[in-house]
Design an enzyme around this catalytic site. Structure first.
Site, PDB file in Angstrom:
ATOM      1  N   ASP A   3      -3.700   2.361   0.905  1.00 12.35           N
ATOM      2  CA  ASP A   3      -4.944   2.984   1.299  1.00 12.35           C
ATOM      3  C   ASP A   3      -5.777   3.757   3.104  1.00 12.35           C
ATOM      4  OD1 ASP A   3      -5.660   0.510   3.589  1.00 12.35           O
ATOM      5  OD2 ASP A   3      -5.023  -0.298   2.365  1.00 12.35           O
TER       6      ASP A   3
ATOM      7  N   HIS B 256       4.408   5.237   4.081  1.00 13.76           N
ATOM      8  CA  HIS B 256       4.597   5.010   2.801  1.00 13.76           C
ATOM      9  C   HIS B 256       3.486   5.927   1.989  1.00 13.76           C
ATOM     10  CE1 HIS B 256       6.473   0.880   2.943  1.00 13.76           C
ATOM     11  NE2 HIS B 256       7.576   2.105   2.868  1.00 13.76           N
TER      12      HIS B 256
END
Ligand code: OAD
Length: 244
Positions: free
Chosen positions: A104, A119
């Site tokens: 996010d 990631h």
């Protein structure tokens, strides 16, 4: 275990502080952690089916819908006091580095400028086949299937790291550099189960850093920590910063 005061002393004595965050730091913003996200409608799918190149090849629509649902949750979420405190640390401490496993953008929206995303990013996209990067948002996020690539016959996917894929080399390099030179590592809201990210606290410790864990639950990294603070990062991170 430990107290906020002990952790504050360690922070006060440190020159180069690094923080490694995981899904737990966004939990209080309403973004489910990975273990929590595998509930409800998605409970019958194992993570490899939703987050691996094989899973995407077998059922691209399923994977696409899962990520679009997570993206919608991220977009509806707001940074919490934990994210805001980490942004404040970056502004206040020149040597501070933030490494996240989160896909996010809540750290950025809280004001962090130089986040190392191990990631990838859920709102970035590329073609699975030719790797061409696509715009920030798909035209129709509610579509049941991923868009096709305009340049080859591949399918567009979110630019997150899936099981079995390599971490982005540049980000990993920056993370390793920060970890090997830090004298204090904060490990916040990560289960410490997913490698190679979970290796970073071990490397920091081996290089002589002190370690503070913030997590409501003990986990495999707890034994490494000098101080374990049990509770939510949205409360404990702000408590660590001395009152200005
Ligand atoms: P996990 O879902 O594995 O773990 C979340 C951690 O957050 C757990 O240890 C919880 O106890 C903790 N937690 C929950 N609420 C919290 C709160 N309010 N404050 C602090 N901690 C809290 O998430 P990650 O460790 O980030 O990989 O998972 C690592 C990777 O596994 C993810 O990046 C993802 C996943 O598969 C990829 O996508 C490659």
């Amino acid at each position: 275990m430990g107290t906020v005061e002990t952790a504050q002393k360690l922070l006060g004595a440190a020159q180069r502080v690094v923080c490694l965050t995981g899904a737990g730091v966004s939990a209080e913003s309403g973004v489910p952690t990975f273990r929590d996200a595998q509930t409800g409608l998605w409970a019958r799918y194992n993570p490899e089916r939703l987050a691996s190149p094989q899973g995407f090849a077998e059922d691209p629509g399923l994977v696409w819908r899962w990520y679009m649902q997570r993206l919608a949750k991220v977009e509806a979420a707001q940074p919490n006091p934990g994210h805001l405190t980490l942004a404040k640390m970056e502004r206040g401490w020149p040597g501070f580095r933030l490494i996240t496993q989160n896909v996010d953008d809540l750290h950025e929206r809280a004001g962090s400028q130089a986040v190392i995303h191990l990631h990838g990013r859920i709102a970035h996209f590329h073609c699975q086949r030719c790797k061409r990067a696509y715009g920030l948002q798909p035209e129709d996020p509610s579509a049941p299937q991923p868009p096709g690539c305009g340049h080859c016959r591949g399918l567009v996917r979110p630019s997150v790291v899936w099981f079995g894929e390599m971490l982005p080399a540049e980000e990993l390099h920056r993370a390793m550099e920060a970890i090997s030179t830090c004298d204090l590592l904060l490990v916040v809201g990560t289960s410490g189960l997913v490698y190679p990210a979970a290796q970073l606290p071990h490397l920091a410790k081996r290089a002589g850093a002190r370690l503070i864990e913030i997590n409501p639950q003990p986990g495999p990294l707890s034994d490494l920590a000098d101080v374990c603070l049990r509770g939510n990062s949205g409360e404990l991170l702000p408590a660590l910063l001395p009152i200005a």
